[in-house]
Design an enzyme around this catalytic site. Structure first.
Site, PDB file in Angstrom:
ATOM      1  N   GLU A 257     -14.816 -16.316 -37.181  1.00  0.00           N
ATOM      2  CA  GLU A 257     -16.114 -16.413 -37.856  1.00  0.00           C
ATOM      3  C   GLU A 257     -16.519 -15.079 -38.472  1.00  0.00           C
ATOM      4  O   GLU A 257     -17.132 -15.044 -39.535  1.00  0.00           O
ATOM      5  CB  GLU A 257     -17.171 -16.937 -36.882  1.00  0.00           C
TER       6      GLU A 257
ATOM      7  N   GLU B  47     -13.145 -23.285 -29.746  1.00  0.00           N
ATOM      8  CA  GLU B  47     -14.348 -23.592 -28.971  1.00  0.00           C
ATOM      9  C   GLU B  47     -14.322 -24.985 -28.350  1.00  0.00           C
ATOM     10  O   GLU B  47     -14.858 -25.220 -27.281  1.00  0.00           O
ATOM     11  CB  GLU B  47     -15.595 -23.445 -29.848  1.00  0.00           C
TER      12      GLU B  47
ATOM     13  N   GLY C 226     -15.317 -16.722 -32.517  1.00  0.00           N
ATOM     14  CA  GLY C 226     -16.191 -15.777 -33.224  1.00  0.00           C
ATOM     15  C   GLY C 226     -15.396 -14.773 -34.027  1.00  0.00           C
ATOM     16  O   GLY C 226     -15.884 -14.229 -35.022  1.00  0.00           O
TER      17      GLY C 226
ATOM     18  N   ALA D 101     -16.139 -14.795 -29.050  1.00  0.00           N
ATOM     19  CA  ALA D 101     -17.310 -14.360 -28.283  1.00  0.00           C
ATOM     20  C   ALA D 101     -16.840 -14.003 -26.879  1.00  0.00           C
ATOM     21  O   ALA D 101     -15.787 -14.457 -26.422  1.00  0.00           O
ATOM     22  CB  ALA D 101     -18.326 -15.488 -28.228  1.00  0.00           C
TER      23      ALA D 101
END
Ligand code: T1G
Length: 691
Positions: free
Chosen positions: A104, A124, A101, A62
């Site tokens: 992900e 994270e 992300g 992200a």
């Protein structure tokens, strides 16, 4: 420029992400990726989709800079739902890093292909968060929770080879990952409905649950202050107890709460502060570093040996130099023993130790530095000794060689003046133990050449350090603020506090050790020698040293260490001595709360930091925090002294300093002009750029 381009490889569509520098999943990239998925799925001529990326990363995660701002649609979980529930197979072609992300995205795909250089991870946790777009649900479903949980708990990426072994990727290809992904996509299309990661439960067995719960129990016992470890446990447990939809919802709720947590904000701030610290005025990409093929280190003591290990660990041949065979044998043996601890712990193989030892050449005499591209002096902290060494190195070292000193507070301009090449001289201040601590203060005296500074920065990164360029003032940044805290700690003892109370206040704040335990560990005589060399005194600290109470190495200092104990015990004789000092100064002792002790220790550090900014010794407040986070174990989730000051409020700190200055009569506690001005204007440090 579009951040996603869609092309065709026959009946397979390929969406290529291109959002430099690391394909962070910004709002634009999320929108473009979502649109590419819709377009590919709507095209009847397309049977499958590959997601690939341009640049050094697949997807770095992200966009951290978006956190804390109003969310912009489409949110990543929505985009990943569209990928996982796409009517046609979607395959990820992973070259470079797939982090957070980014991994992900790959987990929401129906297949994954990677190249050998790829690394996959969910970091994270290092930002005070947990994966927030399905990682805690899909990764356990793909590789089992017993393998997934440690990956998320450490935040460390794994190499593609290990990912293949775990089942995280389907194929590992030496080249043309996109072509291999297209081939896999074709195979999946031929098989009909794509298998969804989120729909799998075969890995979530009772045995896997039991193994996960054991790991979770161990993690919770060590999680300390951080709320994201319990959150991670709760989210991953949901993979066993909830449906995918419920598990994703639980994960999202836990993630959103963590994004708002001050501790995560501090960690995200520190991430950017560390990268901004590498941006140095006058040193941009046009300044080319000099090539460093071999190094030399002068002095094989604890620091010199540790610095030599840094080079060996980075694969750079290094000559370790002492003044006598006996000294170099001792220093060389100490390096071997230090590696031996890693071998004993199992974190290094015997072969790895021998490879590193083979890169370290022990030698006697400065002449052995003649071929080095950089020479780092780590000899006795005394100006005369250093000037003599640099004068000799000036005659020995080859033209263009960089001459650096590891001095922790001496004047680099004075050292450089001992040579005919001051433009090639600067400070490279490592922190003990040099082979462990990440911080490298690069001290920039006025006359040093820009490419010499650029070389030191590049070399610092190559050695795995966090380089921070600082000005050539006494104690530079870190030790100058440490000395402010040391003076404050001594003041507290005279005013009524005891060593264990002061230390407990700092360890309660999150430091690993308090100032007095740390001084006993390092040796109280180090500070004593430095104070005497500068004509300064500290009544309690000097009184201890006059009795030979140097700390652990003499069995007693501020504390007693019976039988060579590593943890000190209170010493009634020391406490009586402290009371005598207070009486001799006419001070009537009083007790202090932990909060008062913290303010009296940390406010003077912030004040010194403000002076450092005013003088331009640090370029920005974030550099000061990067120094304290990486060199002095300032608790990471508190962001550093200047970030902490903002959270307290600069006006509060100004008032406390004014009161302390009045009570103690110590003018150095008067708020620095910059601190007073920012407080009066209701501003913070981060609006300040010293340049
Ligand atoms: N967001 C925004 N900017 C980033 C970024 C990121 N994730 N990663 C790097 N940058 C910027 C960085 O600030 C620098 O900018 C430039 O890119 C080069 O970085 C939903 C919520 C990828 C291994 O934690 O580990 O996904 O200074 O100098 O040494 O569950 O960057 O050039 O202007 O570090 O080659 C999780 C963080 C996010 C990975 C590359 N991801 N990045 O290292 O370059 S949270 C991370 C890194 C998340 C999801 C959750 C490294 C790197 P500038 P760099 P590098």
């Amino acid at each position: 420029m579009p951040t996603v381009t869609l092309a065709r490889h026959g009946e397979v569509a390929v969406a290529t992400l291109d959002n430099p520098p690391v394909n962070a999943l910004s709002a634009t990239l999320r929108g473009d990726l979502a649109a590419a998925v819709v377009q590919a799925m709507a095209d009847p001529a397309v049977t499958a989709l590959v997601i690939a990326a341009r640049g050094k990363a697949f997807i770095a995660g992200a966009d951290i800079s978006e956190f804390g701002k109003p969310p912009v649609a489409p949110l990543l979980p929505e985009v990943l739902e569209s990928v996982e529930n796409a009517g046609k197979p979607v395959v990820a072609a992973i070259e470079g890093v797939a982090l957070g992300g980014g991994l992900e995205v790959a987990l929401a795909c129906h297949g994954r292909v990677a190249s050998p250089a790829a690394k996959l991870g969910l970091p994270e946790i290092k930002l005070g968060l947990i994966p927030g777009a399905g990682g805690t649900q899909r990764l356990p479903r793909l590789i089992g929770a017993a393998a997934a949980f440690p990956m998320m708990l450490s935040g460390e990426p794994i190499p593609a080879q290990k990912a293949l072994a775990l089942g995280l990727i389907d194929r590992l290809v030496e080249s043309d990952a996109v072509g291999a992904a297209v081939a896999l996509a074709r195979e999946l299309a031929a098989r009909g409905a794509p298998a969804k990661t989120g729909g799998r439960t075969d890995r979530l067995t009772a045995a896997d649950r039991e193994a996960f719960e054991a790991l979770a129990k161990e993690a919770l016992a060590k999680s300390g202050e951080m709320p994201n470890v319990p959150a991670l446990v709760e989210a991953v447990r949901g993979a066993f107890t909830l449906t995918l939809a419920e598990g994703l919802a639980r994960e999202r709720a836990l993630f959103v709460a963590l994004v708002a947590d001050e501790r995560s904000k501090a960690l995200r701030y520190a991430f950017f502060a560390e990268r901004e610290a590498a941006k140095v005025p006058g040193i941009d990409d046009s300044v080319k570093p000099r090539p460093i093929a071999r190094a030399a280190v002068i002095g094989a003591g604890t620091m010199g040996g540790g610095i030599a290990m840094c080079f060996a660990n980075a694969g750079i041949p290094v000559t370790l130099i002492e003044t006598s065979q006996q000294q170099i044998d001792k220093g060389h043996a100490r390096v071997r023993d230090t590696y031996g601890f890693s071998v004993k712990r199992g974190s290094m193989s015997e072969e790895a130790r021998e490879r590193r030892m083979a890169l370290i050449t022990p030698a006697v005499g400065l002449a052995a530095a003649a071929e080095a591209d950089i020479v780092i002096e780590a000899a006795f902290e005394e100006m005369g000794v250093k000037r003599e060494i640099f004068g000799a190195l000036d005659r020995i070292a080859k033209p263009g060689a960089i001459l650096a000193s590891n001095t922790s507070y001496l004047d680099l301009a004075e050292i450089a003046a001992a040579t005919s090449r001051p433009a090639d001289v600067l400070g490279m201040h490592f922190f003990s133990p040099a082979n462990v601590m990440k911080l490298l203060e690069i001290v920039r005296p006025a006359g040093v050449a820009a490419d010499v500074v650029a070389t030191a920065i590049a070399l610092g990164r190559r050695l795995g350090k966090v380089p921070v360029v600082v000005g050539n003032g006494f104690g530079f940044v870190g030790n100058r603020m440490l000395e402010a805290r040391t003076r404050a700690a001594e003041r507290l003892l005279v005013a009524g506090a005891l060593p264990h109370e002061v230390d407990a206040a700092l360890t309660g704040f999150g430091f690993k050790m308090g100032p007095f335990a740390m001084s006993d560990l390092a040796g109280n005589d180090i500070g004593w020698r430095s104070r005497k060399a500068r004509g300064k005194s500290a009544a309690v600290a000097d009184a201890l040293c006059e009795r030979g109470w140097f700390g652990q190495k003499t069995g007693r200092g501020y504390y007693r260490y019976p039988g060579g104990a590593r943890t000190g015990e209170r010493d009634p004789e020391v406490e009586a001595l402290i009371a005598e000092v207070s009486a001799s100064k006419g001070v009537s002792r009083r007790s202090f709360t932990a909060e008062e002790i913290l303010a009296r220790l940390l406010d003077p550090m912030v004040n010194e930091g403000a002076r450092i900014l005013e003088e331009g010794v640090a370029t920005r407040a974030g550099d000061i925090d990067t120094v304290w986070l990486n060199g002095y174990n300032w608790p990471a989730w508190r962001g550093g002294p200047m970030h902490w000051a903002e959270s307290v409020g600069l006006d509060v700190i100004v008032r406390r300093l004014e009161r302390q200055a009045r009570e103690s009569g110590d003018a150095s506690l008067e708020p620095a002009p910059l601190l007073r001005r920012l407080a009066a204007e209701g501003k913070g440090f981060f609006a300040v750029r010293a340049i």
